[in-house]
Design a protein around this motif. Structure first.
Motif, mmCIF file in Angstrom:
data_model
loop_
_atom_site.group_PDB
_atom_site.id
_atom_site.type_symbol
_atom_site.label_atom_id
_atom_site.label_comp_id
_atom_site.label_asym_id
_atom_site.label_seq_id
_atom_site.Cartn_x
_atom_site.Cartn_y
_atom_site.Cartn_z
ATOM 1 N N SER A 1 -7.186 -2.247 -6.935
ATOM 2 C CA SER A 1 -8.229 -3.234 -6.640
ATOM 3 C C SER A 1 -8.275 -4.333 -7.691
ATOM 4 O O SER A 1 -8.926 -5.346 -7.504
ATOM 5 C CB SER A 1 -9.606 -2.562 -6.584
ATOM 6 N N GLY B 1 -8.175 0.542 -3.876
ATOM 7 C CA GLY B 1 -8.704 0.377 -2.533
ATOM 8 C C GLY B 1 -7.940 1.286 -1.584
ATOM 9 O O GLY B 1 -6.793 1.645 -1.844
ATOM 10 N N ALA B 2 -8.588 1.652 -0.497
ATOM 11 C CA ALA B 2 -7.962 2.513 0.496
ATOM 12 C C ALA B 2 -8.108 1.881 1.874
ATOM 13 O O ALA B 2 -9.164 1.338 2.203
ATOM 14 C CB ALA B 2 -8.615 3.891 0.491
ATOM 15 N N LYS B 3 -7.043 1.966 2.633
ATOM 16 C CA LYS B 3 -7.068 1.500 4.015
ATOM 17 C C LYS B 3 -6.547 2.633 4.884
ATOM 18 O O LYS B 3 -5.494 3.202 4.606
ATOM 19 C CB LYS B 3 -6.190 0.263 4.191
ATOM 20 N N GLU B 4 -7.312 2.958 5.918
ATOM 21 C CA GLU B 4 -6.915 4.036 6.819
ATOM 22 C C GLU B 4 -6.016 3.490 7.918
ATOM 23 O O GLU B 4 -5.959 2.292 8.152
ATOM 24 C CB GLU B 4 -8.153 4.696 7.418
ATOM 25 N N TYR C 1 -3.036 3.317 -0.299
ATOM 26 C CA TYR C 1 -3.808 2.963 -1.480
ATOM 27 C C TYR C 1 -3.139 1.817 -2.226
ATOM 28 O O TYR C 1 -1.918 1.690 -2.225
ATOM 29 C CB TYR C 1 -3.935 4.169 -2.424
ATOM 30 N N ASP D 1 -0.882 1.659 8.992
ATOM 31 C CA ASP D 1 -0.421 0.818 7.888
ATOM 32 C C ASP D 1 -1.274 1.019 6.640
ATOM 33 O O ASP D 1 -1.304 0.165 5.764
ATOM 34 C CB ASP D 1 -0.457 -0.663 8.293
ATOM 35 N N GLY D 2 -1.959 2.143 6.584
ATOM 36 C CA GLY D 2 -2.888 2.403 5.493
ATOM 37 C C GLY D 2 -2.225 2.907 4.238
ATOM 38 O O GLY D 2 -1.013 3.029 4.140
ATOM 39 N N ARG E 1 0.860 -1.191 0.000
ATOM 40 C CA ARG E 1 0.000 0.000 0.000
ATOM 41 C C ARG E 1 0.891 1.234 0.000
ATOM 42 O O ARG E 1 1.940 1.246 0.618
ATOM 43 C CB ARG E 1 -0.878 0.023 1.247
#
Length: 137
Positions: A70, A58-61, A67, A64-65, A27
């Motif tokens: 997908s 996809g995005a993760k906050e 982009y 360890d977030g 990411r």
């Protein structure tokens, strides 16, 4: 017209960000992406939001977030990116003739039709390309 031209820049920036994400196995935080693109994080996040909504990335906050893609690069059509950010490589008022009395109604309609044709040509061309076409293999 400035808003319309921003869409052209957004499309360009979106493609560049996608190339970086495709070449990055982990990411990638928006700050790191912005640094690589020599852009501001706030500006880039506005663009990335459209790509997340279209399920292109996809995005993760969190700590360890970041982009990530997908889909595989070969599954991401450039037309999909173009439509996700509502890019207009030909600004909608490019051939605007309102208030200019030297143009007949027929000429105004012809210019409007030409603009619509140009937009469809662009989309048609982008449908033949995918993200993997832009990446060094």
């Amino acid at each position: 017209m400035a808003d319309k031209m921003n869409n052209v820049r957004w499309f360009s920036m979106a493609l560049k960000a996608l190339i970086i994400l495709a070449e990055n196995e982990n990411r990638c935080p928006s700050g790191q992406l912005a640094e690589k693109l020599e852009s501001r994080s706030v500006y880039l996040r506005k663009i990335l939001t459209h790509l997340v909504k279209a399920d292109i990335i996809g995005a993760k906050e969190g700590r360890d977030g970041g982009y990530s893609l997908s889909k595989k690069p070969e599954e991401i059509q450039l037309s999909e990116v173009y439509e996700a950010i509502s890019a207009e490589t030909v600004a909608k008022d490019y051939f605007e003739t309102e208030g200019k009395h030297c143009f007949s109604r027929e000429s105004q309609l012809s210019l409007c039709n030409l603009q619509n044709e140009m937009e469809s040509w662009i989309l048609e061309g982008l449908r033949t390309k995918n993200l993997s076409d832009l990446i060094d293999q």
